[in-house]
Design a protein around this motif. Structure first.
Motif, PDB file in Angstrom:
ATOM      1  N   LEU A  21       0.801 -17.100  12.959  1.00 50.82           N
ATOM      2  CA  LEU A  21       0.954 -16.299  11.752  1.00 50.82           C
ATOM      3  C   LEU A  21      -0.390 -16.015  11.118  1.00 50.82           C
ATOM      4  O   LEU A  21      -0.712 -14.895  10.744  1.00 50.82           O
ATOM      5  N   ASN A  22      -1.234 -17.054  11.026  1.00 54.72           N
ATOM      6  CA  ASN A  22      -2.563 -16.862  10.453  1.00 54.72           C
ATOM      7  C   ASN A  22      -3.391 -15.922  11.304  1.00 54.72           C
ATOM      8  O   ASN A  22      -4.112 -15.079  10.795  1.00 54.72           O
ATOM      9  N   ALA A  23      -3.292 -16.067  12.622  1.00 57.01           N
ATOM     10  CA  ALA A  23      -4.028 -15.186  13.518  1.00 57.01           C
ATOM     11  C   ALA A  23      -3.547 -13.746  13.357  1.00 57.01           C
ATOM     12  O   ALA A  23      -4.341 -12.804  13.351  1.00 57.01           O
ATOM     13  N   ALA A  24      -2.232 -13.572  13.229  1.00 53.67           N
ATOM     14  CA  ALA A  24      -1.677 -12.231  13.088  1.00 53.67           C
ATOM     15  C   ALA A  24      -2.180 -11.551  11.829  1.00 53.67           C
ATOM     16  O   ALA A  24      -2.365 -10.335  11.792  1.00 53.67           O
ATOM     17  N   ASN A  25      -2.397 -12.318  10.789  1.00 55.90           N
ATOM     18  CA  ASN A  25      -2.852 -11.739   9.530  1.00 55.90           C
ATOM     19  C   ASN A  25      -4.244 -11.133   9.625  1.00 55.90           C
ATOM     20  O   ASN A  25      -4.677 -10.422   8.726  1.00 55.90           O
ATOM     21  N   THR A  26      -4.975 -11.458  10.686  1.00 57.74           N
ATOM     22  CA  THR A  26      -6.319 -10.910  10.859  1.00 57.74           C
ATOM     23  C   THR A  26      -6.340  -9.758  11.851  1.00 57.74           C
ATOM     24  O   THR A  26      -7.403  -9.278  12.209  1.00 57.74           O
ATOM     25  N   LYS A  27      -5.188  -9.320  12.294  1.00 54.73           N
ATOM     26  CA  LYS A  27      -5.116  -8.201  13.230  1.00 54.73           C
ATOM     27  C   LYS A  27      -4.685  -6.936  12.496  1.00 54.73           C
ATOM     28  O   LYS A  27      -3.787  -6.956  11.656  1.00 54.73           O
ATOM     29  N   GLY A  28      -5.336  -5.828  12.842  1.00 51.65           N
ATOM     30  CA  GLY A  28      -5.161  -4.595  12.093  1.00 51.65           C
ATOM     31  C   GLY A  28      -3.758  -4.039  12.058  1.00 51.65           C
ATOM     32  O   GLY A  28      -3.348  -3.413  11.080  1.00 51.65           O
ATOM     33  N   GLN A  29      -2.972  -4.276  13.125  1.00 54.42           N
ATOM     34  CA  GLN A  29      -1.623  -3.702  13.156  1.00 54.42           C
ATOM     35  C   GLN A  29      -0.701  -4.313  12.107  1.00 54.42           C
ATOM     36  O   GLN A  29       0.366  -3.773  11.816  1.00 54.42           O
ATOM     37  N   TYR A  30      -1.106  -5.451  11.529  1.00 54.05           N
ATOM     38  CA  TYR A  30      -0.302  -6.095  10.498  1.00 54.05           C
ATOM     39  C   TYR A  30      -0.771  -5.738   9.088  1.00 54.05           C
ATOM     40  O   TYR A  30      -0.198  -6.207   8.113  1.00 54.05           O
ATOM     41  N   ILE A  31      -1.803  -4.923   8.981  1.00 56.08           N
ATOM     42  CA  ILE A  31      -2.320  -4.508   7.673  1.00 56.08           C
ATOM     43  C   ILE A  31      -1.631  -3.210   7.268  1.00 56.08           C
ATOM     44  O   ILE A  31      -1.792  -2.179   7.916  1.00 56.08           O
ATOM     45  N   GLN A  32      -0.808  -3.274   6.218  1.00 56.60           N
ATOM     46  CA  GLN A  32      -0.024  -2.116   5.774  1.00 56.60           C
ATOM     47  C   GLN A  32       0.604  -1.415   6.996  1.00 56.60           C
ATOM     48  O   GLN A  32       0.346  -0.233   7.248  1.00 56.60           O
ATOM     49  N   PRO A  33       1.414  -2.122   7.758  1.00 48.41           N
ATOM     50  CA  PRO A  33       1.884  -1.623   9.057  1.00 48.41           C
ATOM     51  C   PRO A  33       2.669  -0.321   9.005  1.00 48.41           C
ATOM     52  O   PRO A  33       2.704   0.414  10.001  1.00 48.41           O
ATOM     53  N   ASP A  34       3.308  -0.016   7.879  1.00 43.53           N
ATOM     54  CA  ASP A  34       4.093   1.216   7.778  1.00 43.53           C
ATOM     55  C   ASP A  34       3.311   2.370   7.151  1.00 43.53           C
ATOM     56  O   ASP A  34       3.852   3.455   6.957  1.00 43.53           O
ATOM     57  N   ASN A  35       2.053   2.124   6.812  1.00 41.36           N
ATOM     58  CA  ASN A  35       1.216   3.136   6.171  1.00 41.36           C
ATOM     59  C   ASN A  35       0.446   3.898   7.241  1.00 41.36           C
ATOM     60  O   ASN A  35      -0.415   3.343   7.916  1.00 41.36           O
ATOM     61  N   LEU A  36       0.763   5.186   7.386  1.00 46.78           N
ATOM     62  CA  LEU A  36       0.097   5.993   8.404  1.00 46.78           C
ATOM     63  C   LEU A  36      -1.270   6.492   7.960  1.00 46.78           C
ATOM     64  O   LEU A  36      -2.040   7.004   8.779  1.00 46.78           O
ATOM     65  N   SER A  37      -1.570   6.350   6.660  1.00 47.35           N
ATOM     66  CA  SER A  37      -2.859   6.814   6.130  1.00 47.35           C
ATOM     67  C   SER A  37      -3.503   5.754   5.244  1.00 47.35           C
ATOM     68  O   SER A  37      -3.766   5.996   4.055  1.00 47.35           O
ATOM     69  N   PRO A  38      -3.775   4.564   5.781  1.00 48.16           N
ATOM     70  CA  PRO A  38      -4.425   3.534   4.955  1.00 48.16           C
ATOM     71  C   PRO A  38      -5.818   3.979   4.525  1.00 48.16           C
ATOM     72  O   PRO A  38      -6.473   4.765   5.232  1.00 48.16           O
ATOM     73  N   LYS A  39      -6.241   3.477   3.385  1.00 49.90           N
ATOM     74  CA  LYS A  39      -7.559   3.838   2.852  1.00 49.90           C
ATOM     75  C   LYS A  39      -8.425   2.593   2.737  1.00 49.90           C
ATOM     76  O   LYS A  39      -7.942   1.516   2.377  1.00 49.90           O
ATOM     77  N   VAL A  40      -9.698   2.759   3.032  1.00 49.72           N
ATOM     78  CA  VAL A  40     -10.658   1.670   2.861  1.00 49.72           C
ATOM     79  C   VAL A  40     -11.816   2.167   2.008  1.00 49.72           C
ATOM     80  O   VAL A  40     -12.123   3.364   1.985  1.00 49.72           O
ATOM     81  N   ARG A  41     -12.441   1.228   1.307  1.00 52.67           N
ATOM     82  CA  ARG A  41     -13.643   1.553   0.531  1.00 52.67           C
ATOM     83  C   ARG A  41     -14.819   0.792   1.126  1.00 52.67           C
ATOM     84  O   ARG A  41     -14.762  -0.423   1.293  1.00 52.67           O
ATOM     85  N   ILE A  42     -15.847   1.529   1.467  1.00 53.33           N
ATOM     86  CA  ILE A  42     -17.076   0.931   1.983  1.00 53.33           C
ATOM     87  C   ILE A  42     -18.082   0.880   0.841  1.00 53.33           C
ATOM     88  O   ILE A  42     -18.552   1.919   0.380  1.00 53.33           O
ATOM     89  N   ASP A  43     -18.375  -0.319   0.384  1.00 55.30           N
ATOM     90  CA  ASP A  43     -19.363  -0.505  -0.682  1.00 55.30           C
ATOM     91  C   ASP A  43     -20.723  -0.736  -0.044  1.00 55.30           C
ATOM     92  O   ASP A  43     -20.921  -1.737   0.652  1.00 55.30           O
ATOM     93  N   THR A  44     -21.648   0.184  -0.255  1.00 55.43           N
ATOM     94  CA  THR A  44     -22.987   0.048   0.311  1.00 55.43           C
ATOM     95  C   THR A  44     -23.999  -0.203  -0.804  1.00 55.43           C
ATOM     96  O   THR A  44     -23.674  -0.059  -1.992  1.00 55.43           O
ATOM     97  N   SER A  45     -25.198  -0.538  -0.425  1.00 53.05           N
ATOM     98  CA  SER A  45     -26.257  -0.756  -1.402  1.00 53.05           C
ATOM     99  C   SER A  45     -26.689   0.547  -2.074  1.00 53.05           C
ATOM    100  O   SER A  45     -27.469   0.529  -3.021  1.00 53.05           O
TER     101      SER A  45
END
Length: 203
Positions: A21-45
């Motif tokens: 279960l813990n391992a699965a939580n670090t795999k991308g397919q389990y991150i918002q699995p039903d969201n076809l358009s997930p969004k990420v924010r890249i914070d740069t310097s």
């Protein structure tokens, strides 16, 4: 004795069921699995960039990318390649110039219909190996049709910038030069850091 044995078995059973279960939580397919358009924010310097990913047309690539994000493997990494009017690239090296530990290479989804247009994000790969993409990604600064598939495999696009393109433009204009540590010719002379990458909440 029987009670101790039962307790020991219960602990072992919990350990073995908890680990997957813990391992699965670090795999991308389990991150918002039903969201076809997930969004990420890249914070740069140099500021923040928001990217909308396309899981419908680049599921393998998006899930791969989200795995690195959720494990924090892009945090404190470098933008290590900047070519004005072409692309900026990152995700492969820590700020101490050591390599980010990659997962296994993924299948090349460059035939998904998404083009290497200005403002899109795509996976880097080795020139001689179509299916060699792991953790490094780049942002197109132009309509780079030469990176699209043709008679051979191209570079798989898996999302586009929806906020912060001014930050990308600012990064594209920094002074670059040869890096002794990396052996690359177009590395920013003043270090540009990806501070962290986070998955945004579903809307």
């Amino acid at each position: 004795m029987i009670r101790i044995l039962c307790l020991s078995l219960a602990i072992l059973s919990f350990s073995f069921t908890a680990l997957p279960l813990n391992a699965a939580n670090t795999k991308g397919q389990y991150i918002q699995p039903d969201n076809l358009s997930p969004k990420v924010r890249i914070d740069t310097s140099m500021g923040s960039i928001v990217i909308e990913l396309d899981r419908l047309r680049a599921k393998i690539t998006v899930d791969n990318f989200l795995g690195y994000v959720i494990r924090g493997q892009y945090d404190q990494t470098l933008i290590h390649r900047v070519e004005e009017g072409y692309l900026i690239q990152g995700g492969g090296f820590m700020t101490n110039y050591t390599e980010v530990e990659p997962d296994e290479p993924i299948f090349n989804e460059s035939g998904n219909g998404l083009k290497n247009k200005e403002g899109t994000i795509a996976m880097a790969k080795q020139l001689s190996d179509a299916h060699s993409a792991t953790n490094q990604f780049f942002i197109n600064l132009n309509d780079n049709t030469n990176l699209d598939p043709g008679n051979s495999w191209g570079y798989a696009v898996f999302g586009e910038i929806i906020e912060g393109y001014d930050v990308v433009e600012a990064i594209s204009k920094v002074e670059v030069g040869y890096s002794e540590q990396l052996g690359y010719p177009t590395v920013p002379k003043k270090m540009i850091t990806i501070l962290r990458v986070v998955v945004l909440d579903e809307e």
